[in-house]
Design a protein around this motif. Structure first.
Motif, PDB file in Angstrom:
ATOM      1  N   HIS A   1       0.827  -1.196   0.000  1.00  0.00           N
ATOM      2  CA  HIS A   1       0.000   0.000   0.000  1.00  0.00           C
ATOM      3  C   HIS A   1       0.871   1.261   0.000  1.00  0.00           C
ATOM      4  N   GLU A   2       2.036   1.175   0.578  1.00  0.00           N
ATOM      5  CA  GLU A   2       2.961   2.302   0.522  1.00  0.00           C
ATOM      6  C   GLU A   2       3.444   2.520  -0.913  1.00  0.00           C
ATOM      7  N   ILE A   3       3.671   1.443  -1.646  1.00  0.00           N
ATOM      8  CA  ILE A   3       4.107   1.541  -3.037  1.00  0.00           C
ATOM      9  C   ILE A   3       3.005   2.143  -3.896  1.00  0.00           C
ATOM     10  N   GLY A   4       1.771   1.724  -3.669  1.00  0.00           N
ATOM     11  CA  GLY A   4       0.642   2.247  -4.424  1.00  0.00           C
ATOM     12  C   GLY A   4       0.487   1.613  -5.791  1.00  0.00           C
ATOM     13  N   ASP A   5      -0.117   2.335  -6.711  1.00  0.00           N
ATOM     14  CA  ASP A   5      -0.465   1.818  -8.026  1.00  0.00           C
ATOM     15  C   ASP A   5       0.784   1.413  -8.805  1.00  0.00           C
TER      16      ASP A   5
ATOM     17  N   PRO B   1       4.729  10.948  -1.556  1.00  0.00           N
ATOM     18  CA  PRO B   1       4.063   9.642  -1.420  1.00  0.00           C
ATOM     19  C   PRO B   1       2.922   9.445  -2.410  1.00  0.00           C
ATOM     20  N   GLY B   2       2.393  10.528  -2.958  1.00  0.00           N
ATOM     21  CA  GLY B   2       1.295  10.411  -3.901  1.00  0.00           C
ATOM     22  C   GLY B   2       1.723  10.243  -5.345  1.00  0.00           C
ATOM     23  N   GLU B   3       3.011  10.343  -5.633  1.00  0.00           N
ATOM     24  CA  GLU B   3       3.487  10.199  -7.003  1.00  0.00           C
ATOM     25  C   GLU B   3       3.619   8.714  -7.339  1.00  0.00           C
ATOM     26  N   THR B   4       2.886   8.262  -8.352  1.00  0.00           N
ATOM     27  CA  THR B   4       2.878   6.844  -8.706  1.00  0.00           C
ATOM     28  C   THR B   4       4.170   6.441  -9.399  1.00  0.00           C
ATOM     29  N   PHE B   5       4.343   5.137  -9.543  1.00  0.00           N
ATOM     30  CA  PHE B   5       5.535   4.624 -10.210  1.00  0.00           C
ATOM     31  C   PHE B   5       5.657   5.174 -11.621  1.00  0.00           C
TER      32      PHE B   5
END
Length: 561
Positions: A443-447, A525-529
């Motif tokens: 969840h920390e990694i995100g999408d 933290p909101g910037e996706t891969f």
């Protein structure tokens, strides 16, 4: 949801009788395997590494509960108790005996299903956005036109022996969840001055020569769509190469002739065939559309959902990750992950199929969807029912809260099943999922989309994965190439190869290195891969993956791109 008419039922029954006779001739030796091959492929039957495999069509990914229960029955009666949902919104059974296949097809016909044109050099199963008819961001439901295309293309006399297979995808949203840019034809529903029509892309595809589709028409009115599609396929049918199957797809034809020349040829062919369309197709579309009317949504309090969300952290994590906004007030789209950590991506047991069917019947207006990401979707669930739905899913291993996360991996069957594969896919997916579950940082990694293919045919869509993994055979040893920066959405792009491949015992560590680099490089933290990759480029990831090489060789999206 579309229901068969008398013609549909008679057509499928006749086709099944025909194939039953062909199977009998193969078993008694009247047909050789070479003679039988084109006949079985016309009916979705492949000969895989260990056994036959039957691929069953789930048009535009839509199922009723009775159909899902029949798939469970087939799994128990004629297979090994499970099925594999694919990136083409189909289901595959990997272990049927040849003599049983006609009985399976008859069982499918009982619930208005079939395996016609799920293989062979013809127009394959038409796919669509798995949120169709439910998503709040939708221009219009694309499934009626997908059904119209299915009816038009089935046994179309001009298009049964094309240069190669041909795939069509349609989406009704500007947020492309149907991977339209990676199809031979991609259709995007758009609205112009109050009129609904289609932006048409042509020449997309993955495999050994991956390409992103090009816009051939910005707006085709609904009443002209079938004629325009017919013009595109007809032009390619004449131009497409038949001397080399690796250069036979329409993407190669577009590349060799150029999009402008193809556009002109299609326009000329369209002008020839358009007068032959008398409007019957639009009458048929109107009848089909009536069958896709929204279900009778109810009005109810969402207090039970709100309470569960506030009080139950497990439910809250699932709701945050697996639910998607619905167009109807009080409803949600619930996604069921078939990616429990350590499981085979896309596999569902017969028991799980029955559970999902029961939930759809009780809580979901009797409707299920199969996504191209190998998950199952309940498109219409009232929020008041979601706590109970979640509890049932959790009791049957179907409540993994990982939709869109690093363990929600697309993977082809690979060398465990496929005769074309050069490396395993399933164990790699399982090991990646269990590694990051143990680290507790999903969840920390995100999408983050990981897609894995066991050969250059790219059934796992690795070219358009944020992290793509391609398994190859290097002198009898499995070797895995990595691509970064792929994207299957409306901002579609092909991944760039990082450099030399990794051994089977190195690939999971390499993925972990990529993720660690992303976490260190992201701006917030909101910037996706994919956002981070597009901002910083390949350099930091190469430096981390190949610390002993100053300038690793730059490659394309794959060895054969």
């Amino acid at each position: 949801m579309y229901r068969y008419d008398d013609f549909d039922a008679a057509f499928v029954a006749q086709r099944n009788r025909q194939f039953r006779a062909q199977v009998e001739r193969r078993i008694d030796g009247s047909l050789t395997e070479e003679e039988f091959k084109p006949l079985r492929l016309m009916n979705g039957l492949y000969l895989q590494l260990h056994a036959y495999m039957l691929r069953i069509a789930i048009p535009y990914g839509t199922l009723r509960s009775a159909q899902m229960r029949q798939l469970a029955h087939i799994a128990d009666t004629w297979d090994k108790g499970y099925g594999h949902f694919t990136t083409r919104q189909n289901i595959q059974f990997n272990w049927p005996r040849l003599r049983d296949v006609p009985d399976i097809l008859d069982a499918l016909a009982e619930v208005e299903m079939h395996a016609v044109q799920t293989s062979g050099n013809t127009i394959r199963n038409v796919t669509a956005d798995h949120f169709a008819g439910a998503a709040a961001d939708e221009v219009a439901d694309p499934r009626p036109v997908a059904e119209l295309i299915r009816q038009w293309s089935t046994d179309h006399p001009e298009f049964q022996f094309l240069p190669r297979k041909f795939k069509i995808a349609v989406t009704g949203s500007s947020n492309d969840r149907a991977v339209t840019a990676a199809h031979d034809i991609g259709l995007r529903l758009v609205e112009r001055e109050g009129e609904i029509g289609f932006q048409v892309l042509v020449g997309g595809g993955l495999g050994r020569t991956p390409m992103i589709g090009k816009v051939i028409a910005e707006f085709v009115p609904s009443e002209d769509l079938l004629a325009y599609l017919g013009a595109v396929v007809s032009v390619w049918n004449l131009l497409g190469r038949r001397d080399n199957k690796f250069k036979s797809r329409i993407k190669i034809t577009v590349h060799e002739h150029g999009i402008e020349a193809i556009r002109d040829m299609v326009a000329a062919r369209f002008a020839e065939i358009r007068p032959g369309f008398s409007g019957v197709d639009q009458e048929r579309l109107a009848a089909i559309t009536a069958q896709f009317a929204p279900p009778p949504f109810r009005t109810a309090s969402t207090a039970s959902f709100d309470a569960a969300y506030a009080e139950d952290p497990v439910f809250r994590a699932w709701a945050d990750t697996n639910l998607f906004p619905h167009r109807a007030e009080g409803y949600a789209i619930a996604q069921i992950s078939l990616k429990a950590h350590g499981a085979t991506p896309g596999d569902a047991t017969s028991a799980q199929m029955r559970v999902m069917a029961d939930i759809a019947e009780r809580f979901g207006h009797d409707e299920l969807r199969i996504s191209h990401e190998q998950n199952v979707v309940l498109p219409h669930v009232h929020k008041a029912d979601l706590p109970e739905v979640h509890a049932i899913l959790r009791a049957h291993g179907l409540a993994t809260a990982n939709i869109g996360l690093i363990s929600d991996i697309i993977a082809c069957p690979g060398l465990d099943y496929c005769a074309l594969a050069t490396a395993r896919s399933i164990p790699v997916a399982q090991e990646i999922a269990t590694r990051f579950d143990a680290l507790k940082i999903e969840h920390e990694i995100g999408d983050l989309k990981i897609k894995i293919s066991g050969c250059i045919n790219a059934c796992g869509h690795h070219h358009v994965g944020h992290i793509g993994i391609l398994g190859l055979d290097r002198a009898g040893v499995e070797n895995y190439q990595i691509t970064l920066g792929g994207d299957h959405t409306e901002t579609a792009s092909l991944g760039e190869r990082t450099g030399p491949g990794f051994a089977a015992d190195e690939i999971v560590g390499a993925v972990e290195t990529i993720v660690e680099t992303y976490l260190a490089e992201r701006a917030s933290p909101g910037e996706t891969f994919i956002e981070t990759y597009r901002r910083v480029g390949m350099a930091p990831f190469k430096a981390a993956l190949y610390p002993d090489t100053a300038k690793p060789a730059v490659g394309g999206a794959s060895d054969a791109a």
